[in-house]
Scaffold this motif. Structure first.
Motif, PDB file in Angstrom:
ATOM      1  N   ALA A  13       0.829  -1.206   0.000  1.00 36.00           N
ATOM      2  CA  ALA A  13       0.000   0.000   0.000  1.00 36.00           C
ATOM      3  C   ALA A  13       0.863   1.256   0.000  1.00 36.00           C
ATOM      4  CB  ALA A  13      -0.943  -0.008   1.195  1.00 36.00           C
ATOM      5  N   GLY A  14       1.840   1.315   0.908  1.00 34.63           N
ATOM      6  CA  GLY A  14       2.688   2.495   1.001  1.00 34.63           C
ATOM      7  C   GLY A  14       3.497   2.731  -0.261  1.00 34.63           C
ATOM      8  N   LEU A  15       4.054   1.668  -0.837  1.00 34.38           N
ATOM      9  CA  LEU A  15       4.872   1.824  -2.036  1.00 34.38           C
ATOM     10  C   LEU A  15       4.025   2.202  -3.246  1.00 34.38           C
ATOM     11  CD1 LEU A  15       7.386  -1.144  -1.651  1.00 34.38           C
ATOM     12  CD2 LEU A  15       7.782   1.278  -1.181  1.00 34.38           C
ATOM     13  N   SER A  16       2.821   1.662  -3.339  1.00 37.25           N
ATOM     14  CA  SER A  16       1.936   2.034  -4.449  1.00 37.25           C
ATOM     15  C   SER A  16       1.531   3.494  -4.352  1.00 37.25           C
ATOM     16  CB  SER A  16       0.682   1.153  -4.441  1.00 37.25           C
ATOM     17  OG  SER A  16       1.018  -0.198  -4.673  1.00 37.25           O
ATOM     18  N   ALA A  17       1.287   3.966  -3.129  1.00 33.14           N
ATOM     19  CA  ALA A  17       0.974   5.376  -2.937  1.00 33.14           C
ATOM     20  C   ALA A  17       2.163   6.249  -3.332  1.00 33.14           C
ATOM     21  CB  ALA A  17       0.589   5.635  -1.485  1.00 33.14           C
ATOM     22  N   LEU A  18       3.355   5.823  -2.938  1.00 32.85           N
ATOM     23  CA  LEU A  18       4.559   6.568  -3.290  1.00 32.85           C
ATOM     24  C   LEU A  18       4.724   6.651  -4.801  1.00 32.85           C
ATOM     25  CD1 LEU A  18       7.271   7.926  -2.745  1.00 32.85           C
ATOM     26  CD2 LEU A  18       8.261   5.639  -2.418  1.00 32.85           C
ATOM     27  N   ASP A  19       4.533   5.537  -5.487  1.00 36.84           N
ATOM     28  CA  ASP A  19       4.633   5.533  -6.947  1.00 36.84           C
ATOM     29  C   ASP A  19       3.650   6.530  -7.554  1.00 36.84           C
ATOM     30  OD1 ASP A  19       6.582   3.574  -6.879  1.00 36.84           O
ATOM     31  OD2 ASP A  19       5.183   1.924  -7.205  1.00 36.84           O
ATOM     32  N   ASN A 269      -6.379  15.865   5.814  1.00 37.10           N
ATOM     33  CA  ASN A 269      -4.965  15.672   5.478  1.00 37.10           C
ATOM     34  C   ASN A 269      -4.402  14.322   5.935  1.00 37.10           C
ATOM     35  OD1 ASN A 269      -4.851  18.318   4.374  1.00 37.10           O
ATOM     36  ND2 ASN A 269      -4.525  19.143   6.444  1.00 37.10           N
ATOM     37  N   VAL A 270      -5.294  13.385   6.265  1.00 37.47           N
ATOM     38  CA  VAL A 270      -4.841  12.041   6.653  1.00 37.47           C
ATOM     39  C   VAL A 270      -5.609  10.998   5.845  1.00 37.47           C
ATOM     40  CG1 VAL A 270      -4.507  10.375   8.509  1.00 37.47           C
ATOM     41  CG2 VAL A 270      -4.332  12.832   8.994  1.00 37.47           C
ATOM     42  N   TRP A 271      -4.867  10.084   5.220  1.00 36.74           N
ATOM     43  CA  TRP A 271      -5.421   8.993   4.444  1.00 36.74           C
ATOM     44  C   TRP A 271      -4.963   7.666   5.065  1.00 36.74           C
ATOM     45  CZ3 TRP A 271      -4.201  13.678   2.784  1.00 36.74           C
ATOM     46  CH2 TRP A 271      -4.960  14.308   1.787  1.00 36.74           C
ATOM     47  N   ALA A 272      -5.598   6.572   4.660  1.00 40.03           N
ATOM     48  CA  ALA A 272      -5.168   5.247   5.114  1.00 40.03           C
ATOM     49  C   ALA A 272      -5.372   4.246   3.986  1.00 40.03           C
ATOM     50  CB  ALA A 272      -5.926   4.803   6.362  1.00 40.03           C
ATOM     51  N   ALA A 273      -4.507   3.222   3.938  1.00 37.72           N
ATOM     52  CA  ALA A 273      -4.602   2.207   2.887  1.00 37.72           C
ATOM     53  C   ALA A 273      -3.945   0.915   3.347  1.00 37.72           C
ATOM     54  CB  ALA A 273      -3.930   2.707   1.603  1.00 37.72           C
ATOM     55  N   GLY A 274      -4.365  -0.194   2.738  1.00 37.50           N
ATOM     56  CA  GLY A 274      -3.765  -1.491   3.040  1.00 37.50           C
ATOM     57  C   GLY A 274      -4.480  -2.213   4.164  1.00 37.50           C
ATOM     58  N   ASP A 275      -3.759  -3.075   4.854  1.00 35.44           N
ATOM     59  CA  ASP A 275      -4.361  -3.925   5.881  1.00 35.44           C
ATOM     60  C   ASP A 275      -4.842  -3.163   7.104  1.00 35.44           C
ATOM     61  OD1 ASP A 275      -3.976  -6.147   4.369  1.00 35.44           O
ATOM     62  OD2 ASP A 275      -2.238  -6.896   5.472  1.00 35.44           O
ATOM     63  N   VAL A 276      -4.640  -1.868   7.122  1.00 38.13           N
ATOM     64  CA  VAL A 276      -5.102  -1.056   8.238  1.00 38.13           C
ATOM     65  C   VAL A 276      -6.406  -0.329   7.900  1.00 38.13           C
ATOM     66  CG1 VAL A 276      -3.949   1.108   7.621  1.00 38.13           C
ATOM     67  CG2 VAL A 276      -4.176   0.495  10.025  1.00 38.13           C
ATOM     68  N   ALA A 277      -6.793  -0.309   6.618  1.00 36.47           N
ATOM     69  CA  ALA A 277      -7.912   0.513   6.164  1.00 36.47           C
ATOM     70  C   ALA A 277      -9.222  -0.259   6.121  1.00 36.47           C
ATOM     71  CB  ALA A 277      -7.615   1.074   4.775  1.00 36.47           C
ATOM     72  N   VAL A 278     -10.266   0.328   6.673  1.00 32.20           N
ATOM     73  CA  VAL A 278     -11.606  -0.242   6.652  1.00 32.20           C
ATOM     74  C   VAL A 278     -12.426   0.557   5.649  1.00 32.20           C
ATOM     75  CG1 VAL A 278     -13.681  -0.712   8.003  1.00 32.20           C
ATOM     76  CG2 VAL A 278     -11.443  -0.960   9.062  1.00 32.20           C
ATOM     77  N   CYS A 279     -12.771  -0.092   4.535  1.00 30.78           N
ATOM     78  CA  CYS A 279     -13.499   0.633   3.494  1.00 30.78           C
ATOM     79  C   CYS A 279     -14.593  -0.253   2.892  1.00 30.78           C
ATOM     80  CB  CYS A 279     -12.541   1.119   2.409  1.00 30.78           C
ATOM     81  SG  CYS A 279     -11.537  -0.178   1.678  1.00 30.78           S
ATOM     82  N   SER A 280     -15.373   0.334   1.998  1.00 34.09           N
ATOM     83  CA  SER A 280     -16.509  -0.377   1.423  1.00 34.09           C
ATOM     84  C   SER A 280     -16.055  -1.554   0.572  1.00 34.09           C
ATOM     85  CB  SER A 280     -17.360   0.572   0.577  1.00 34.09           C
ATOM     86  OG  SER A 280     -17.899   1.602   1.365  1.00 34.09           O
ATOM     87  N   GLN A 281     -16.916  -2.573   0.496  1.00 33.12           N
ATOM     88  CA  GLN A 281     -16.676  -3.700  -0.380  1.00 33.12           C
ATOM     89  C   GLN A 281     -17.230  -3.393  -1.770  1.00 33.12           C
ATOM     90  OE1 GLN A 281     -18.218  -7.278   1.393  1.00 33.12           O
ATOM     91  NE2 GLN A 281     -17.298  -6.838   3.374  1.00 33.12           N
ATOM     92  N   PHE A 282     -16.757  -4.131  -2.763  1.00 32.76           N
ATOM     93  CA  PHE A 282     -17.192  -3.887  -4.138  1.00 32.76           C
ATOM     94  C   PHE A 282     -18.676  -4.201  -4.321  1.00 32.76           C
ATOM     95  CE2 PHE A 282     -17.826  -5.418  -8.530  1.00 32.76           C
ATOM     96  CZ  PHE A 282     -17.523  -4.239  -9.209  1.00 32.76           C
ATOM     97  N   PHE A 283     -19.153  -5.263  -3.677  1.00 35.08           N
ATOM     98  CA  PHE A 283     -20.527  -5.694  -3.871  1.00 35.08           C
ATOM     99  C   PHE A 283     -21.501  -5.113  -2.857  1.00 35.08           C
ATOM    100  CE2 PHE A 283     -18.142  -9.166  -5.948  1.00 35.08           C
ATOM    101  CZ  PHE A 283     -18.731  -9.109  -7.202  1.00 35.08           C
ATOM    102  N   SER A 284     -21.002  -4.360  -1.885  1.00 35.06           N
ATOM    103  CA  SER A 284     -21.885  -3.769  -0.889  1.00 35.06           C
ATOM    104  C   SER A 284     -21.181  -2.593  -0.230  1.00 35.06           C
ATOM    105  CB  SER A 284     -22.283  -4.797   0.178  1.00 35.06           C
ATOM    106  OG  SER A 284     -21.211  -5.028   1.079  1.00 35.06           O
ATOM    107  N   GLN A 285     -21.947  -1.815   0.515  1.00 35.71           N
ATOM    108  CA  GLN A 285     -21.369  -0.682   1.228  1.00 35.71           C
ATOM    109  C   GLN A 285     -20.850  -1.079   2.604  1.00 35.71           C
ATOM    110  OE1 GLN A 285     -20.764   2.523   0.018  1.00 35.71           O
ATOM    111  NE2 GLN A 285     -21.217   1.332  -1.822  1.00 35.71           N
ATOM    112  N   ALA A 296      -4.640  -3.810  -1.320  1.00 41.44           N
ATOM    113  CA  ALA A 296      -3.671  -2.869  -0.754  1.00 41.44           C
ATOM    114  C   ALA A 296      -3.052  -1.999  -1.840  1.00 41.44           C
ATOM    115  CB  ALA A 296      -2.586  -3.626   0.001  1.00 41.44           C
ATOM    116  N   THR A 297      -2.720  -2.614  -2.968  1.00 42.99           N
ATOM    117  CA  THR A 297      -2.099  -1.872  -4.067  1.00 42.99           C
ATOM    118  C   THR A 297      -3.054  -0.844  -4.644  1.00 42.99           C
ATOM    119  OG1 THR A 297      -0.710  -3.783  -4.602  1.00 42.99           O
ATOM    120  CG2 THR A 297      -0.986  -2.115  -6.311  1.00 42.99           C
ATOM    121  N   ASP A 298      -4.293  -1.261  -4.923  1.00 39.92           N
ATOM    122  CA  ASP A 298      -5.277  -0.328  -5.484  1.00 39.92           C
ATOM    123  C   ASP A 298      -5.600   0.800  -4.511  1.00 39.92           C
ATOM    124  OD1 ASP A 298      -5.343  -1.880  -7.713  1.00 39.92           O
ATOM    125  OD2 ASP A 298      -7.274  -2.836  -7.287  1.00 39.92           O
ATOM    126  N   GLN A 299      -5.702   0.462  -3.231  1.00 40.42           N
ATOM    127  CA  GLN A 299      -5.966   1.502  -2.229  1.00 40.42           C
ATOM    128  C   GLN A 299      -4.814   2.495  -2.158  1.00 40.42           C
ATOM    129  OE1 GLN A 299      -6.758  -0.473   1.486  1.00 40.42           O
ATOM    130  NE2 GLN A 299      -8.497  -1.613   0.661  1.00 40.42           N
TER     131      GLN A 299
END
Length: 416
Positions: A13-19, A269-285, A296-299
């Motif tokens: 997650a962190g490296l994808s964000a950096l890229d 000014n704070v974001w989160a991604a990867g195994d720490v992030a709680v977000c919606s699923q593709f098939f439901s909210q 993790a990469t897409d996030q």
């Protein structure tokens, strides 16, 4: 010290964000903090370190000069102990403070240790860090047998690695099939059968009630009265998001860091991604942790682009299950919904020259929603795109089931 973009965590997650940040802004000051002293690596490489198939120094996700070439300040071997979102600062375990303009929390997760009677009295290993893998590899050199609690991706990979190192291996899983969050019941049964045929004892639907040691052996008592023993005990029962350092930050945390579809937290000014992030699923909210490398990469990409500038941003489509698993010269993968009670499930099962071949395609209203396959010549990337695009396959559904690789490619060519 001050930086424009501060990233806590240096895995997928962190490296994808950096890229993503560097693609949009090649000159801004960027700092990456990693808790481990090692270069960034993928957790999926840990079982191969355990087996001796690869060495720790060969597991890097990036080349050694990666950060230097990007002009990024890389701080490894340091942990963040506190985040002050009012002052836009983080505090490290050595007392240093770093100010930031924008912050990404990609701190990952630690091994989840279950509450089992006697666990405090038994020496066991978990698998989450490179140090864990190296320790297990050393222990296995002095052991003849091992018990693994948990039959998820890492647990099953570790079982194979220890078995190939010459150990007698037993795997215990509370669910009624292996890899329960990754594969449907039929695929899981095929995977289990291959492990059993190769000599690994796999016990499913068994709950561990007590742990103890006897004559130097780790003893695992099960709810049916059976006891399984081994020289080594490895626990691989899930993950715990690394969020303790966020206490008092004001960031909304519920079993992880709660984010929206841009990976933004409840605090500006704070974001989160990867195994720490709680977000919606593709098939439901319904919100959850993705728990896979593709998620993790897409996030990370979504967060990085949104951090740079809103005009670059895109919405994260939601967590979509995608798993790949190589084992005993077999290959399995799953995408999307892995279980379904729908009557229009399409299932094809084959056995060719003694090698299992299996596939399941799940549809809802002629839209592909899930794939589970073992040893089938398919293109996971195309199948994922068909699911993400909610592609209507009504006119080609029969052709797709008969020849999913060729038909899928043709549909994608037409879409593009």
């Amino acid at each position: 010290m001050y930086t424009n973009f501060l990233i806590i965590g240096a895995s997928h997650a962190g490296l994808s964000a950096l890229d993503a940040i560097r693609r949009c802004d090649p000159d801004a000051a960027v700092t990456v903090i990693a808790a481990e002293k090692t270069e960034p690596y993928s957790p999926t490489a840990l079982p191969y370190v355990i087996s001796g198939k690869t060495q720790p120094e060969r597991t890097g996700l990036r080349k050694p000069d990666f950060f230097e070439n990007l002009g990024v300040d890389f701080i490894n071997g340091a942990s963040v102990t506190r985040v002050n979102t009012t002052a836009n600062q983080v505090v490290l375990d050595d007392g240093r403070t770093i100010g930031y303009k924008k912050l990404l929390v990609a701190s990952g997760a630690s091994a989840l240790i279950p509450e089992i009677s006697g666990i405090e009295e038994v020496n066991f290993a978990s698998i989450r860090t490179m140090a864990d893998a190296v320790s297990i590899q050393k222990q296995s050199a002095m052991a003849d047998s091992a018990v693994i609690i948990g039959a998820g991706f890492i647990g099953m990979h570790t079982a194979e690695s220890l078995f190939k190192s010459g150990l007698k291996v037993s795997v215990i899983e509370a669910f009624d099939h292996v890899m329960p969050t990754s594969f449907d019941t039929q695929a899981s049964e095929f995977i289990k059968s291959i492990f059993v045929e190769n000599g690994i004892c796999v016990l499913t639907g068994k709950k561990v009630t007590k742990l103890f040691e006897s004559d130097g052996k780790k003893m695992v008592a099960l709810d049916d009265g059976e006891t399984v023993s081994g020289d080594m005990l490895v626990i691989s029962t899930g993950i715990n998001p690394n969020i303790n350092f966020l206490a008092g930050s004001g960031i909304d945390c519920k079993d992880g860091v709660v984010v929206d579809n841009r990976m933004r937290t409840s605090v500006p000014n704070v974001w989160a991604a990867g195994d720490v992030a709680v977000c919606s699923q593709f098939f439901s909210q319904r919100k959850s942790i993705g728990g896979t490398i593709p998620c993790a990469t897409d996030q990370g990409v979504t967060a990085g682009m949104d951090m740079v500038e809103d005009r670059y941003a895109r919405d994260y489509p939601g967590n979509l299950n995608m798993n790949t698993f190589g084992f005993f010269d077999n290959f399995a993968f799953s995408i999307g919904k892995i279980t379904s009670d729908a009557s229009d499930d399409e299932v094809a099962i084959q056995t060719d020259a003694g090698k299992i071949s299996f596939s399941r395609f799940t549809f809802e209203d002629d839209v592909l929603t899930g794939v589970s396959a073992i040893n089938r010549r398919l293109d996971p990337g195309i199948l994922k795109e068909l699911i993400l695009r909610r592609t209507d396959l009504s006119s080609r559904k029969n052709d797709f089931i008969k020849a999913p690789l060729e038909t899928g490619r043709q549909v994608m060519r037409e879409l593009f």
